[in-house]
Scaffold this active site. Structure first.
Site, mmCIF file in Angstrom:
data_model
loop_
_atom_site.group_PDB
_atom_site.id
_atom_site.type_symbol
_atom_site.label_atom_id
_atom_site.label_comp_id
_atom_site.label_asym_id
_atom_site.label_seq_id
_atom_site.Cartn_x
_atom_site.Cartn_y
_atom_site.Cartn_z
ATOM 1 N N HIS A 177 -71.606 -10.838 19.644
ATOM 2 C CA HIS A 177 -72.590 -11.478 20.588
ATOM 3 C C HIS A 177 -73.957 -11.078 20.036
ATOM 4 O O HIS A 177 -74.951 -11.682 20.299
ATOM 5 C CB HIS A 177 -72.464 -11.232 22.008
ATOM 6 C CG HIS A 177 -72.900 -9.971 22.624
ATOM 7 N ND1 HIS A 177 -71.835 -9.048 22.921
ATOM 8 C CD2 HIS A 177 -73.650 -9.247 22.872
ATOM 9 C CE1 HIS A 177 -72.451 -7.738 23.304
ATOM 10 N NE2 HIS A 177 -73.639 -8.077 23.347
ATOM 11 N N ASP A 190 -64.980 -9.771 20.843
ATOM 12 C CA ASP A 190 -66.537 -9.057 20.552
ATOM 13 C C ASP A 190 -66.598 -8.310 19.630
ATOM 14 O O ASP A 190 -67.440 -7.284 19.574
ATOM 15 C CB ASP A 190 -67.063 -8.859 22.122
ATOM 16 C CG ASP A 190 -68.628 -8.758 22.219
ATOM 17 O OD1 ASP A 190 -69.139 -9.621 21.045
ATOM 18 O OD2 ASP A 190 -69.219 -8.167 22.866
ATOM 19 N N GLY A 205 -79.306 -3.727 24.088
ATOM 20 C CA GLY A 205 -79.804 -3.111 22.819
ATOM 21 C C GLY A 205 -78.758 -2.186 22.491
ATOM 22 O O GLY A 205 -78.908 -1.592 21.373
ATOM 23 N N ASN A 206 -77.951 -1.521 23.539
ATOM 24 C CA ASN A 206 -76.975 -0.733 23.364
ATOM 25 C C ASN A 206 -75.740 -1.449 22.847
ATOM 26 O O ASN A 206 -74.881 -0.630 22.177
ATOM 27 C CB ASN A 206 -76.471 0.088 24.594
ATOM 28 C CG ASN A 206 -77.238 1.301 24.798
ATOM 29 O OD1 ASN A 206 -77.956 1.290 25.851
ATOM 30 N ND2 ASN A 206 -77.143 2.266 24.087
ATOM 31 N N SER A 207 -75.507 -2.819 22.943
ATOM 32 C CA SER A 207 -74.449 -3.537 22.458
ATOM 33 C C SER A 207 -74.111 -3.450 21.163
ATOM 34 O O SER A 207 -75.083 -3.352 20.248
ATOM 35 C CB SER A 207 -74.703 -4.980 22.938
ATOM 36 O OG SER A 207 -74.807 -5.220 24.153
ATOM 37 N N LEU A 211 -47.625 -15.965 24.111
ATOM 38 C CA LEU A 211 -46.100 -15.889 24.941
ATOM 39 C C LEU A 211 -46.246 -17.594 25.619
ATOM 40 O O LEU A 211 -45.354 -18.285 25.726
ATOM 41 C CB LEU A 211 -46.123 -14.887 25.739
ATOM 42 C CG LEU A 211 -44.870 -15.055 26.957
ATOM 43 C CD1 LEU A 211 -43.461 -15.067 26.040
ATOM 44 C CD2 LEU A 211 -44.831 -13.812 27.838
ATOM 45 N N GLY A 212 -47.457 -17.845 26.297
ATOM 46 C CA GLY A 212 -47.585 -19.161 26.837
ATOM 47 C C GLY A 212 -47.089 -19.275 28.414
ATOM 48 O O GLY A 212 -46.456 -20.064 28.886
ATOM 49 N N VAL A 213 -47.853 -18.293 29.097
ATOM 50 C CA VAL A 213 -47.482 -18.239 30.469
ATOM 51 C C VAL A 213 -48.778 -17.823 31.439
ATOM 52 O O VAL A 213 -49.711 -17.282 30.725
ATOM 53 C CB VAL A 213 -46.322 -16.994 31.015
ATOM 54 C CG1 VAL A 213 -45.137 -17.404 30.505
ATOM 55 C CG2 VAL A 213 -46.832 -15.697 30.447
ATOM 56 N N VAL A 214 -49.091 -18.229 32.455
ATOM 57 C CA VAL A 214 -50.131 -18.027 33.425
ATOM 58 C C VAL A 214 -49.588 -16.972 34.502
ATOM 59 O O VAL A 214 -48.416 -17.111 34.935
ATOM 60 C CB VAL A 214 -50.507 -19.259 33.897
ATOM 61 C CG1 VAL A 214 -51.788 -18.747 34.938
ATOM 62 C CG2 VAL A 214 -50.993 -20.219 33.075
ATOM 63 N N ILE A 215 -50.324 -15.613 34.417
ATOM 64 C CA ILE A 215 -49.553 -14.729 35.433
ATOM 65 C C ILE A 215 -50.496 -14.243 36.486
ATOM 66 O O ILE A 215 -51.817 -14.753 36.406
ATOM 67 C CB ILE A 215 -49.281 -13.542 34.475
ATOM 68 C CG1 ILE A 215 -50.682 -13.227 33.584
ATOM 69 C CG2 ILE A 215 -48.297 -13.914 33.554
ATOM 70 C CD1 ILE A 215 -50.302 -11.777 32.882
#
Length: 472
Positions: free
Chosen positions: A112, A142, A213-215, A270-274
């Site tokens: 970012h 990021d 500014g630390n990013s 994997l294809g799952v909602v957890i």
């Protein structure tokens, strides 16, 4: 005589206090050598972004021109008379931090920090400025890898973020608010934090003062090793409030190696909602304690479907690694090599089962298709709720491919105590997938009493399990 004794006692107390303060002072870390050794390897990053603005967008901020009032038309005509309203070039600037990881000019920072930048200027501690180019950048983690044309640069020493402990001292160096090479210290507050913005990074949480500014700057341990990149803060004011997050260096270097070797970053899928397992859900699924990642949905045409995963499975171990909470799973899966076959231990119907799944590459979009049913309403007195068929429009809106029932009304009783409310979509009840209201009523009739029962509910585009109990 008594005065002498009292004076002697006070003298001894004072000496003891001074000794205690001295011992305490010696027990606090001294960061001076660490900063001196690594300050030259930390850089300031300044980016320029060229944009175009229309003349009307250059009006003073906070000046509201309501449409239809005539005032907005006046200003539009005024600016058109001054130049036809043509876009005017503008240039914006942002600041961040980074650090050198190789003497020939490789530099790490946040994605970012350099996102959409037309020009990136790296400034070193001796005020030398060099233009950098982006070799690769990964928005999910990021992380960005930059390169400057230089040799014999001072570099940092990379550490191991897998062996960190909560409570150990850490130090950040960066340019908060443009104040170059500021050092701030604190401790590690927590490990493996999952944030809503990215579940594939097990963030390091610290209380180190991090500000704009630390990013992109380094987070050091007491051995002078970089164990993370400072990335985010939690704030309600825009400034530091005691909670900051860093990307573990092991995660960072995995991204770097992929950028260097293939030019982009791939992640396992994997294809799952957890979701997390609560105490009530643990009991309903036959677990001795709340642990694991509970599958609330299996994505169509995914590795999980092909491996036989089902909604209601609780993932306890993935490729030999324990899954204590749901936030543990995404980083583990994401780091798994695409194409690798792994064993996954799950709890299904109160029994331990091992499934084999071949991991695929994480896609950009996991869209579901819609279907249609006929509308109808049904009432269940035991649960004190009314359900109905899902209309084609609702399926499209809530991304429900098939099955399920819409909750139309909830009265005082087991359902409302479980947290079910109108507008919820019930996908399964007691580990049985719900196809329509007729089947829902039949399943509800057979529910056991005085025992938590899992019910899978979709709400606001996401699915979650709730525990419902019928008292009789």
């Amino acid at each position: 005589m008594r005065v002498n004794k009292n004076w002697a006692a006070l003298t001894m107390l004072f000496a003891w206090l001074m000794l205690s303060f001295s011992v305490q002072a010696r027990s606090l870390p001294d960061f001076t050598e660490l900063v001196a050794d690594n300050g030259d390897a930390v850089v300031n990053i300044r980016t320029h972004n060229k944009t175009e603005e229309t003349p009307t967008s250059m009006l003073p901020r906070g000046l509201d021109l309501p449409e239809g009032s005539g005032i907005d038309d006046f200003f539009k005509k005024f600016f058109e008379g001054q130049g036809g309203g043509a876009p005017i070039p503008r240039e914006s600037e942002s600041l961040g931090s980074g650090f050198v990881i190789s003497s020939d000019g490789y530099i790490l920072t946040n994605h970012h920090v350099i996102k959409d930048a037309d020009e990136i200027i790296v400034r070193f501690s001796d005020r030398t400025e060099l233009e950098a180019k982006v070799l690769g950048s990964d928005e999910r983690s990021d992380v960005a890898l930059l390169k400057v044309d230089a040799k014999n640069l001072k570099t940092v020493k990379l550490g191991d973020s897998d062996n960190l402990k909560v409570g150990e001292w850490v130090l950040a160096i960066g340019s908060p608010f443009g104040f170059d090479y500021s050092a701030t210290a604190g401790i590690i507050s927590a490990l493996g934090r999952s944030l809503p913005s990215d579940s594939y990074v097990p963030f390091i949480q610290t209380d180190v003062a991090i500000n704009p500014g630390n990013s992109g700057g380094p987070l050091f341990n007491l051995d002078g090793e970089v164990i993370g990149i400072n990335s985010q803060i939690y704030s309600r004011t825009g400034g530091f409030m005691g909670v900051s997050f860093a990307i573990p260096i092991d995660t960072v270097m995995n991204v770097v190696e992929q950028i260097k070797s293939q030019g982009y970053v791939s992640r396992g899928w994997l294809g799952v909602v957890i979701q997390d397992v609560t105490r009530e859900l643990a009991e309903s699924f036959g677990l001795s304690k709340p642990s694991g990642a509970l599958i609330s949905r299996v994505v169509d045409d995914s590795p999980a479907v092909r491996a036989g995963f089902k909604t209601g499975d609780v993932i306890l171990k993935f490729d030999g690694k324990e899954v204590e909470t749901s936030s543990d799973l995404p980083p583990i899966v994401g780091r798994t090599k695409v194409g690798k076959e792994v064993d996954v231990e799950v709890m299904r119907n109160n029994k331990h089962t091992t499934l084999k799944v071949t991991i695929e590459e994480l896609p950009k979009d996991e869209a579901l298709t819609s279907n249609s049913t006929k509308p109808g309403r049904f009432v269940d007195d035991r649960l004190s709720m009314e359900v109905a068929d899902i209309t084609p429009e609702q399926r499209k809106q809530f991304e429900v491919e098939k099955g399920g029932v819409m909750v139309m009304k909830v009265e005082q009783g087991p359902a409302i105590k479980a947290g079910i409310r109108p507008g919820d979509i019930i996908l399964s009840l007691n580990n049985t997938e719900i196809e329509d209201p007729h089947q829902f009523i039949e399943v509800a009739k057979k529910l056991p009493a005085n025992k938590p029962i899992p019910v899978l509910v979709q709400r606001g585009g996401s699915a979650q399990f709730l525990a419902i109990e019928i008292k009789e």
